[in-house]
Design a protein around this motif. Sequence first.
Motif, mmCIF file in Angstrom:
data_model
loop_
_atom_site.group_PDB
_atom_site.id
_atom_site.type_symbol
_atom_site.label_atom_id
_atom_site.label_comp_id
_atom_site.label_asym_id
_atom_site.label_seq_id
_atom_site.Cartn_x
_atom_site.Cartn_y
_atom_site.Cartn_z
ATOM 1 N N PRO A 99 0.817 -1.228 0.000
ATOM 2 C CA PRO A 99 0.000 0.000 0.000
ATOM 3 C C PRO A 99 0.853 1.282 0.000
ATOM 4 N N ALA A 100 1.964 1.271 0.758
ATOM 5 C CA ALA A 100 2.833 2.459 0.792
ATOM 6 C C ALA A 100 3.464 2.700 -0.576
ATOM 7 N N GLU A 101 3.853 1.617 -1.241
ATOM 8 C CA GLU A 101 4.451 1.772 -2.566
ATOM 9 C C GLU A 101 3.430 2.323 -3.558
ATOM 10 N N ALA A 102 2.206 1.790 -3.478
ATOM 11 C CA ALA A 102 1.158 2.258 -4.398
ATOM 12 C C ALA A 102 0.921 3.752 -4.219
ATOM 13 N N LYS A 103 1.044 4.217 -2.983
ATOM 14 C CA LYS A 103 0.752 5.623 -2.696
ATOM 15 C C LYS A 103 1.929 6.553 -3.003
ATOM 16 N N TRP A 104 3.148 6.117 -2.689
ATOM 17 C CA TRP A 104 4.274 7.044 -2.687
ATOM 18 C C TRP A 104 5.274 6.902 -3.822
ATOM 19 N N VAL A 105 5.387 5.696 -4.380
ATOM 20 C CA VAL A 105 6.515 5.480 -5.293
ATOM 21 C C VAL A 105 6.266 6.116 -6.660
ATOM 22 N N ASP A 106 7.120 7.064 -6.992
ATOM 23 C CA ASP A 106 7.141 7.651 -8.334
ATOM 24 C C ASP A 106 8.614 7.884 -8.687
ATOM 25 N N GLU A 107 8.858 8.556 -9.787
ATOM 26 C CA GLU A 107 10.261 8.733 -10.204
ATOM 27 C C GLU A 107 11.062 9.559 -9.198
ATOM 28 N N ASP A 108 10.428 10.545 -8.578
ATOM 29 C CA ASP A 108 11.136 11.363 -7.580
ATOM 30 C C ASP A 108 11.541 10.519 -6.372
ATOM 31 N N PHE A 109 10.618 9.657 -5.930
ATOM 32 C CA PHE A 109 10.880 8.775 -4.790
ATOM 33 C C PHE A 109 12.078 7.865 -5.109
ATOM 34 N N VAL A 110 12.060 7.273 -6.308
ATOM 35 C CA VAL A 110 13.130 6.346 -6.699
ATOM 36 C C VAL A 110 14.459 7.085 -6.845
ATOM 37 N N ARG A 111 14.407 8.288 -7.408
ATOM 38 C CA ARG A 111 15.641 9.082 -7.548
ATOM 39 C C ARG A 111 16.261 9.355 -6.175
ATOM 40 N N MET A 132 16.614 -4.250 -7.358
ATOM 41 C CA MET A 132 15.373 -4.704 -7.987
ATOM 42 C C MET A 132 14.269 -3.793 -7.474
ATOM 43 N N TYR A 133 13.948 -2.762 -8.273
ATOM 44 C CA TYR A 133 12.909 -1.854 -7.803
ATOM 45 C C TYR A 133 12.261 -1.130 -8.982
ATOM 46 N N PHE A 134 11.197 -0.402 -8.662
ATOM 47 C CA PHE A 134 10.398 0.267 -9.693
ATOM 48 C C PHE A 134 11.178 1.429 -10.331
ATOM 49 N N TYR A 135 10.708 1.863 -11.502
ATOM 50 C CA TYR A 135 11.361 2.924 -12.283
ATOM 51 C C TYR A 135 12.862 2.644 -12.448
ATOM 52 N N PHE A 159 0.753 -8.256 -11.924
ATOM 53 C CA PHE A 159 -0.206 -7.155 -11.766
ATOM 54 C C PHE A 159 0.508 -5.814 -11.953
ATOM 55 N N PRO A 160 -0.258 -4.724 -12.117
ATOM 56 C CA PRO A 160 0.373 -3.411 -12.341
ATOM 57 C C PRO A 160 1.257 -3.008 -11.170
ATOM 58 N N ILE A 161 2.368 -2.370 -11.486
ATOM 59 C CA ILE A 161 3.283 -1.854 -10.468
ATOM 60 C C ILE A 161 3.622 -0.407 -10.818
ATOM 61 N N PRO A 162 4.162 0.363 -9.869
ATOM 62 C CA PRO A 162 4.554 1.737 -10.209
ATOM 63 C C PRO A 162 5.498 1.745 -11.415
ATOM 64 N N GLY A 163 5.113 2.460 -12.441
ATOM 65 C CA GLY A 163 5.968 2.589 -13.620
ATOM 66 C C GLY A 163 5.730 1.574 -14.717
ATOM 67 N N ALA A 164 4.894 0.552 -14.455
ATOM 68 C CA ALA A 164 4.591 -0.442 -15.502
ATOM 69 C C ALA A 164 3.194 -1.002 -15.260
ATOM 70 N N GLU A 169 4.527 -4.644 -20.337
ATOM 71 C CA GLU A 169 5.159 -3.315 -20.378
ATOM 72 C C GLU A 169 6.509 -3.347 -19.662
ATOM 73 N N ALA A 170 6.570 -4.039 -18.516
ATOM 74 C CA ALA A 170 7.831 -4.156 -17.776
ATOM 75 C C ALA A 170 8.888 -4.859 -18.628
ATOM 76 N N LEU A 171 8.487 -5.919 -19.335
ATOM 77 C CA LEU A 171 9.421 -6.644 -20.198
ATOM 78 C C LEU A 171 9.909 -5.764 -21.351
ATOM 79 N N ARG A 172 8.985 -4.980 -21.889
ATOM 80 C CA ARG A 172 9.361 -4.058 -22.975
ATOM 81 C C ARG A 172 10.400 -3.048 -22.471
ATOM 82 N N GLN A 173 10.149 -2.512 -21.282
ATOM 83 C CA GLN A 173 11.092 -1.549 -20.685
ATOM 84 C C GLN A 173 12.456 -2.208 -20.457
ATOM 85 N N ALA A 174 12.424 -3.475 -20.024
ATOM 86 C CA ALA A 174 13.674 -4.195 -19.758
ATOM 87 C C ALA A 174 14.505 -4.316 -21.032
#
Length: 443
Positions: A99-111, A132-135, A159-164, A169-174
Amino acid sequence: MPTPPLHLDLLLLPTWLVPVEPAGVVLKEHGVGIRDGRIVFIGPRLEALKHAASETRELPGMLLSPGLINAHGHAAMTLFRGMADDLPLMTWLEQHIWPAEAKWVDEDFVRDGTDLAIAEQLKGGITCFSDMYFYPKTASERVHNSGIRAQIAIPILDFPIPGASSADEALRQAVELFGDLKYHPRIKIAFGPHAPYTVGDENLEKVRVMADELDAAIQMHVHETAFEVQQAVGQHGERPLARLARLGLLGPRFQAVHMTQISDDDLTMLVESNASVIHCPESNLKLASGFCPVERLWLAGVNVAIGTDGAASNNDLDLLGETRTAALLAKAVAGSATALDAHRALRMATLNGARALGLDNEIGSIEPGKAADLVAFDLSGLAQQPIYDPVSQLIYATGRDCVKHLWVGGKQLLDDGKLTRMDEPQLCATAQAWGQRISSQTH
């Protein structure tokens, strides 16, 4: 024939040099010569001083070793450090972390979280880490800017994750990121299917096909708890590792993280496939997930590396501390005081990690031709005296506060305990601001 003098960019002169390969060796009063980011000379101090060097560093009372390799973690989770402590794995994941990841994780958080993790790891003697993390694109930009070395494992879930929005879509990004960074000197892209219980056969088969095509590694949480294994057997009639073997995922590029549950059949599969196991003892202890039988794996010939896991379940990225825990725990689990001695523990934190990540031709030991990823530990302090075996003192009596200097590819990223490329007060202020934002909306 005397060797002609070399012109070195950097000459390091520690009291002790621990090359890790050959195993168990400690060289006293030797020097390491570096040119163009690579190790070109190792020899006695008097020989070393015959070579001209642009910079010579005396390292009295210090042990020079290969840089530590943190083979598994979730870097940006530093910003969730201490947020949901003292909970079992599935409660911790399902009710707090996801739940915390769904709410908070974006590119700024990952940066910001990745920068914090990189700085903490550099200060602790880590020259290479797996994330191993989002974005993941954002994370790789932070690795590029900082000068550290990393494997970026692209997270893939059903299932959907932050950024994919989907596994596809995640595989395409990879694949795209793999192409973009194929020739990067310090970044390696891998596939990171999260766990057997979050990724179905169809997506695992896609991962296998793509990893084979690209000759890329696969890192995955496997057999983290007894519950995970029991549930898989109940639902599918087979253990998760057996399922991965049936789907063709196991092999020398496969990195199985945790592996606290290992049957005789599991061990046979690990040995025959030449897969690596990444041991995360402190996270496993804190979440009461179980004990990886490291000595049993080692004696069977399985490559065992070490990881901190994320700072939300550890709560630090202290690989030296992790290695000490691993050495102590291995003895208790094996019922033998000779299990995982100090020299093997250091090998697990260096060369075994390099091998697990497919980087053992490049890093993990101090050998001519390898990249100069090096760390100097100060053993001159009160708590390290007297010194009979410097490697024993390093593993059993030394904390990461003794890390003095660190180089990646011959570039100094830590000088006398201070980061050379990153602004520590700014990193702390940014992390505190995130903490205030998150806590004000969760309580």
